[in-house]
Enzyme design. Structure first.
Site, PDB file in Angstrom:
ATOM      1  N   TYR A 135       0.819  -1.215   0.000  1.00 23.92           N
ATOM      2  CA  TYR A 135       0.000   0.000   0.000  1.00 23.92           C
ATOM      3  C   TYR A 135       0.854   1.268   0.000  1.00 23.92           C
ATOM      4  O   TYR A 135       0.422   2.308  -0.480  1.00 23.92           O
ATOM      5  CB  TYR A 135      -0.891   0.045   1.248  1.00 23.92           C
ATOM      6  CG  TYR A 135      -2.253  -0.568   1.089  1.00 23.92           C
ATOM      7  CD1 TYR A 135      -2.395  -1.913   0.760  1.00 23.92           C
ATOM      8  CD2 TYR A 135      -3.397   0.190   1.295  1.00 23.92           C
ATOM      9  CE1 TYR A 135      -3.646  -2.478   0.645  1.00 23.92           C
ATOM     10  CE2 TYR A 135      -4.651  -0.367   1.178  1.00 23.92           C
ATOM     11  CZ  TYR A 135      -4.769  -1.706   0.855  1.00 23.92           C
ATOM     12  OH  TYR A 135      -6.014  -2.257   0.750  1.00 23.92           O
ATOM     13  N   LYS A 190       2.813 -15.072   3.214  1.00 24.97           N
ATOM     14  CA  LYS A 190       3.023 -15.818   1.967  1.00 24.97           C
ATOM     15  C   LYS A 190       4.520 -16.079   1.863  1.00 24.97           C
ATOM     16  O   LYS A 190       5.181 -15.721   0.882  1.00 24.97           O
ATOM     17  CB  LYS A 190       2.466 -15.002   0.774  1.00 24.97           C
ATOM     18  CG  LYS A 190       2.376 -15.776  -0.536  1.00 24.97           C
ATOM     19  CD  LYS A 190       1.286 -16.834  -0.566  1.00 24.97           C
ATOM     20  CE  LYS A 190       1.402 -17.674  -1.826  1.00 24.97           C
ATOM     21  NZ  LYS A 190       0.437 -18.804  -1.856  1.00 24.97           N
ATOM     22  N   ASP A 222      -3.438 -18.048   1.382  1.00 18.43           N
ATOM     23  CA  ASP A 222      -4.456 -18.772   0.604  1.00 18.43           C
ATOM     24  C   ASP A 222      -5.158 -19.801   1.488  1.00 18.43           C
ATOM     25  O   ASP A 222      -6.381 -19.947   1.459  1.00 18.43           O
ATOM     26  CB  ASP A 222      -3.850 -19.411  -0.660  1.00 18.43           C
ATOM     27  CG  ASP A 222      -2.556 -20.179  -0.403  1.00 18.43           C
ATOM     28  OD1 ASP A 222      -1.998 -20.079   0.717  1.00 18.43           O
ATOM     29  OD2 ASP A 222      -2.103 -20.887  -1.318  1.00 18.43           O
ATOM     30  N   ASP A 246      -6.535  -6.508   4.373  1.00 18.95           N
ATOM     31  CA  ASP A 246      -7.653  -5.866   3.683  1.00 18.95           C
ATOM     32  C   ASP A 246      -8.615  -6.938   3.166  1.00 18.95           C
ATOM     33  O   ASP A 246      -9.828  -6.861   3.366  1.00 18.95           O
ATOM     34  CB  ASP A 246      -7.107  -5.024   2.518  1.00 18.95           C
ATOM     35  CG  ASP A 246      -8.210  -4.350   1.717  1.00 18.95           C
ATOM     36  OD1 ASP A 246      -9.122  -3.787   2.338  1.00 18.95           O
ATOM     37  OD2 ASP A 246      -8.155  -4.404   0.473  1.00 18.95           O
ATOM     38  N   ASP A 250     -12.503  -8.408   4.996  1.00 19.95           N
ATOM     39  CA  ASP A 250     -13.811  -8.408   4.314  1.00 19.95           C
ATOM     40  C   ASP A 250     -14.414  -9.809   4.342  1.00 19.95           C
ATOM     41  O   ASP A 250     -15.612  -9.983   4.563  1.00 19.95           O
ATOM     42  CB  ASP A 250     -13.667  -7.974   2.839  1.00 19.95           C
ATOM     43  CG  ASP A 250     -13.903  -6.471   2.641  1.00 19.95           C
ATOM     44  OD1 ASP A 250     -13.627  -5.704   3.571  1.00 19.95           O
ATOM     45  OD2 ASP A 250     -14.362  -6.092   1.543  1.00 19.95           O
TER      46      ASP A 250
HETATM   47  C1  IPM Z   1     -10.437  -0.629   3.905  1.00 20.65           C
HETATM   48  C2  IPM Z   1     -10.665  -0.076   2.534  1.00 20.65           C
HETATM   49  C3  IPM Z   1      -9.497   0.818   2.156  1.00 20.65           C
HETATM   50  C4  IPM Z   1      -8.263  -0.064   2.134  1.00 20.65           C
HETATM   51  C5  IPM Z   1      -9.663   1.618   0.871  1.00 20.65           C
HETATM   52  C6  IPM Z   1     -10.903   2.490   0.894  1.00 20.65           C
HETATM   53  C7  IPM Z   1      -8.448   2.467   0.582  1.00 20.65           C
HETATM   54  O1  IPM Z   1     -10.873  -1.100   1.617  1.00 20.65           O
HETATM   55  O2  IPM Z   1     -10.330   0.169   4.859  1.00 20.65           O
HETATM   56  O3  IPM Z   1     -10.360  -1.848   4.045  1.00 20.65           O
HETATM   57  O4  IPM Z   1      -7.966  -0.697   1.099  1.00 20.65           O
HETATM   58  O5  IPM Z   1      -7.572  -0.117   3.131  1.00 20.65           O
HETATM   59 MG    MG Z   2     -10.973  -3.037   2.515  1.00 22.76          MG
END
Ligand code: IPM
Ligand code: MG
Length: 365
Positions: A135, A190, A222, A246, A250
């Site tokens: 990032y 990884k 993975d 990230d 999710d």
């Molecule tokens: C998160 C989001 C952010 C990230 C984006 C909006 C830059 O997906 O906070 O997880 O990738 O960190």
């Molecule tokens: Mg995110």
């Protein structure tokens, strides 16, 4: 207690408004100040993170953040995209430790995409390193400077890197968090392919020597992605880098029924924090009173616990959220098992009522 309120874009303004009402209902001496961030700030000031917004965030005791982003900014040069606002805040405030709990509320077990028995009672914590990794490495590509040297480039790259102190400090945070929970830490990497993550594994293993009471295992990313949907309850605390964190956060969020339920905290070395829902700006449902404000409301609870040293008030918010769910109120994203479908505002009303000791009673409007 000075709190910077940065609602941002899309559903950000709607969900943060409800979280602020909940803060007001606590009757604590908060001083709040709002500022524009993301696409909203770009429209007004030509930059997603104006100097005044950054200065406010720096001077506040804590930051409450909504969400940023909209498809209409997809063609902007990278430095002006709304996402740069949250990345800039993380970097400038040194918010390296991101806590993303994935907790499955008893009333929402049926809302998960997994079988109820796999997620009932799920309580895991993902700790994502937030200011390093690919990032924040050196990028090269067309959107980096659309008019400059890379305008027509036929390749693009980003650089993945971690330094020893960056890995050490997040490892300490993770071992300490694990120590206060189930004493099991899984470090996700990884290492079989990437030099960066072999280094990560080596350093986490070194730091482990200082936490003999915590059980550590290493897992490739993975496999971790697979185990999260196969047997998520095998995890207690997961620590990983920015990019893998990230993605896995999710995935973990969805196990709990809806990403609309999950708060997050991003902390720096002195415990100062930015608090935001784990979900994004959802432009498709923005302005329709459809978004679930609970992730943002629960982020206020994390703020009270981590930055403002008021765990009592955090407990009150969490209890209010549970009572509203128990009363059957649901926004559309968590509809399963509900008895009353409500919008963003009505969910906020219900939490405020519950905090004030009244039973959740709402009208849909
Ligand atoms: C998160 C989001 C952010 C990230 C984006 C909006 C830059 O997906 O906070 O997880 O990738 O960190
Ligand atoms: Mg995110």
């Amino acid at each position: 207690m000075k709190i910077a309120i940065l609602p941002g874009d899309g559903i950000g303004t709607e969900i943060v408004a409800q979280a602020v009402r909940v803060m007001d209902a606590l009757g604590l001496p908060f001083e709040t100040e709002h500022a524009l961030v993301g696409g909203a700030a770009y429209e007004a000031h030509g930059h997603p993170l104006p100097a005044a917004t950054l200065a406010l965030a720096q001077s506040a005791d804590a930051v409450l953040f909504g969400a940023v982003g909209d498809w209409k900014y997809d063609t902007l040069e990278r430095a002006l995209r709304p996402e740069q606002a949250i990345l800039g805040l993380r970097k400038n405030l040194g918010l390296f430790a991101n806590f993303r709990p994935a907790l499955c509320y008893e009333q929402l077990t049926d809302a998960s995409s997994l079988k109820p028995e796999l997620v009932a009672g799920l309580d895991i914590l993902i700790i994502r390193e937030l200011t390093g990794d690919i990032y924040f490495g050196q990028p090269r590509g067309r959107r980096e400077s659309p008019d400059g040297a890379f305008a027509g480039a036929e390749e693009a790259f980003d650089t993945m890197r971690y330094s020893r102190p960056e890995i050490e400090r997040i490892a300490h945070v993770a071992f300490q968090a694990a120590r206060q929970r189930g004493k099991r830490l899984t470090s996700v990497d990884k290492a079989n392919v990437l030099e960066t993550f072999q280094f990560w594994r080596d350093i986490v293993t070194e730091v482990h020597a200082q936490y003999p009471d915590v059980e550590l295992d290493h897992m490739y990313v993975d496999n971790a992605a697979m185990q999260l949907v196969r047997a998520p309850k095998r995890f207690d605390v997961i620590v990983t880098g920015n990019m893998f964190g990230d993605i896995l956060s999710d995935e973990a969020a969805m196990l709990t029924g809806s990403i609309g339920m999950l708060p997050s905290a991003s902390l720096n070395a002195s415990g100062k924090g930015l608090y935001e829902p784990s979900h994004g700006s959802a432009p498709d449902i923005a302005g329709k009173n459809l978004a679930n404000p609970l992730a943002t409301i629960l982020s206020v609870a994390m703020m009270l616990r981590f930055s403002l040293h008021r765990p009592d008030a955090a407990d009150r918010i969490e209890a209010a959220v549970r009572s509203v769910l128990a009363a059957g109120l649901r926004t559309a994203d968590i509809w399963s098992g509900g008895t009353q479908k409500v919008g963003t505002r009505e969910m906020g009303d219900a939490v405020v009522s519950a905090l004030q000791g009244r039973t959740a009673k709402t009208t849909i409007g």
